[in-house]
Motif scaffolding. Structure first.
Motif, short mmCIF file in Angstrom:
data_model
loop_
_atom_site.label_atom_id
_atom_site.label_comp_id
_atom_site.label_asym_id
_atom_site.label_seq_id
_atom_site.Cartn_x
_atom_site.Cartn_y
_atom_site.Cartn_z
N VAL A 73 -71.01 -60.11 49.06
CA VAL A 73 -69.59 -60.06 48.73
C VAL A 73 -68.87 -59.20 49.76
N ASP A 74 -67.94 -59.80 50.45
CA ASP A 74 -67.11 -59.11 51.44
C ASP A 74 -65.76 -58.82 50.79
N THR A 75 -65.60 -57.60 50.29
CA THR A 75 -64.37 -57.27 49.55
C THR A 75 -63.17 -57.09 50.47
N LYS A 78 -62.25 -60.79 51.31
CA LYS A 78 -62.14 -61.55 50.05
C LYS A 78 -62.95 -62.84 50.08
N PHE A 79 -64.23 -62.70 50.52
CA PHE A 79 -65.14 -63.83 50.52
C PHE A 79 -66.44 -63.45 49.80
N LEU A 80 -67.04 -64.43 49.14
CA LEU A 80 -68.39 -64.30 48.60
C LEU A 80 -69.24 -65.35 49.28
N TYR A 81 -70.40 -64.93 49.80
CA TYR A 81 -71.31 -65.83 50.51
C TYR A 81 -72.59 -65.99 49.70
N PHE A 82 -72.97 -67.23 49.46
CA PHE A 82 -74.29 -67.54 48.91
C PHE A 82 -75.13 -67.98 50.09
N SER A 104 -68.94 -50.84 45.21
CA SER A 104 -69.79 -51.40 46.26
C SER A 104 -71.21 -50.93 46.05
N GLY A 105 -72.15 -51.66 46.62
CA GLY A 105 -73.55 -51.32 46.48
C GLY A 105 -74.41 -52.56 46.38
N THR A 106 -75.67 -52.36 46.04
CA THR A 106 -76.62 -53.45 45.90
C THR A 106 -77.09 -53.53 44.46
N ALA A 107 -77.10 -54.72 43.91
CA ALA A 107 -77.50 -54.91 42.52
C ALA A 107 -78.30 -56.20 42.41
N VAL A 204 -72.57 -55.93 47.60
CA VAL A 204 -71.10 -55.83 47.58
C VAL A 204 -70.71 -54.76 48.59
N LYS A 205 -69.91 -55.17 49.57
CA LYS A 205 -69.53 -54.21 50.61
C LYS A 205 -68.06 -54.31 50.94
#
Length: 205
Positions: A73-75, A78-82, A104-107, A204-205
Motif C-alpha cells: 500500500v502506497d499511501t 494512493k495506490f494498492l498493489y497486489f 504504516s507498517g507490516t501486517a 503499508v508505507k
C-alpha cells in the motif's frame, strides 16, 4: 510525398508504446465497474468517467523483491498493489487516513469477510457520540462503511484495528478522508478479495 499521414500514424504508435510502459494487458478494467448483485445486495455502477484514470484497476509493471501474493500500500500516491509474477501487479486506487489517523507498517491478513459488520472503535465513538448506537455493530448493507468486503490486518497475532475494505463513497478514492483504514471501490475490494489469501503479507508505507 505527403508525410503528414505518416507522422500522424507514428504519433499513434508512439502514444501506444508510451502507454504500454505503465499498463500491461490492454485497457483499464472499466467493465467490472458495472452494477453487480452480490449476496442479495445490488451494488450501483461506479461512474467511472468521474474516477481519475490512474485510480482505476489495472495491471502495471511493478518491480519488487516481495513475493507474489503480497499486498503493498502506497499511501502517498494512493495506490494498492497486489504483487503478481513476472514483474507485474494489479494496481487499485485507494482512499487513506486523514492527517492524524495514518498508519504504516507490516501486517498479515488474518481474516476475510464478505459483507462484514462494522463496529466503530471507542475512540471514534468519543469523537462522534452519535455512533454509539452502533457500539454493538452495524449490520451489513450498502451503507455500511466497510462496504462489500473487508480484510483484517493483524500484527504479531494482535488486531491492528485497521482494515482493507470497500466503500460506497467512490469520490473518496485518491484522497485522505478515512479514520486510518484503506478503502477501495466496492468492485475493486471484491476483486482483491478473490485474489489475496489469508496470511498474506501487507506492507503499508
Amino acid at each position: 510525398m505527403n508525410i503528414k499521414p505518416l507522422l500522424m500514424a507514428f504519433g499513434v504508435v508512439a502514444a501506444t508504446a508510451l502507454a504500454g510502459c505503465s499498463t500491461i494487458g490492454g485497457p483499464v478494467h472499466t467493465a467490472s465497474y458495472a452494477s453487480v448483485t452480490d449476496a442479495g445486495y445490488k451494488l450501483p455502477a461506479i461512474p467511472v468517467a468521474k474516477v481519475p484514470a490512474q485510480y482505476r484497476r489495472q495491471i502495471v509493471s511493478y518491480e519488487t523483491r516481495e513475493a507474489p501474493g503480497t499486498v503493498i500500500v502506497d499511501t502517498t500516491d494512493k495506490f494498492l498493489y497486489f504483487v503478481m509474477p513476472d514483474g507485474k501487479a494489479m494496481r487499485y486506487g485507494i482512499g487513506v487516513g486523514k492527517q492524524g489517523f495514518e498508519w504504516s507498517g507490516t501486517a498479515r491478513i488474518a481474516m476475510k469477510r464478505e459483507w462484514p459488520t462494522w463496529t466503530p472503535p471507542e475512540p471514534m465513538i468519543r469523537r462522534r457520540p452519535e455512533l454509539a448506537v452502533y457500539r454493538g455493530g452495524m449490520g451489513p448493507g450498502l451503507q455500511n462503511p466497510l462496504g462489500a468486503r473487508a480484510l483484517y490486518l493483524y500484527k504479531g497475532g494482535r488486531d491492528t484495528g485497521y482494515r482493507l475494505h470497500g466503500t460506497p463513497e467512490w469520490w473518496s478514492i485518491g484522497k485522505a478522508m478515512s479514520s486510518g483504514c484503506i478503502r477501495l471501490l466496492n468492485q475493486d475490494i471484491m476483486d482483491l478479495y478473490n485474489r489475496v489469501e489469508v496470511g498474506a503479507k501487507v506492507i503499508v508505507k
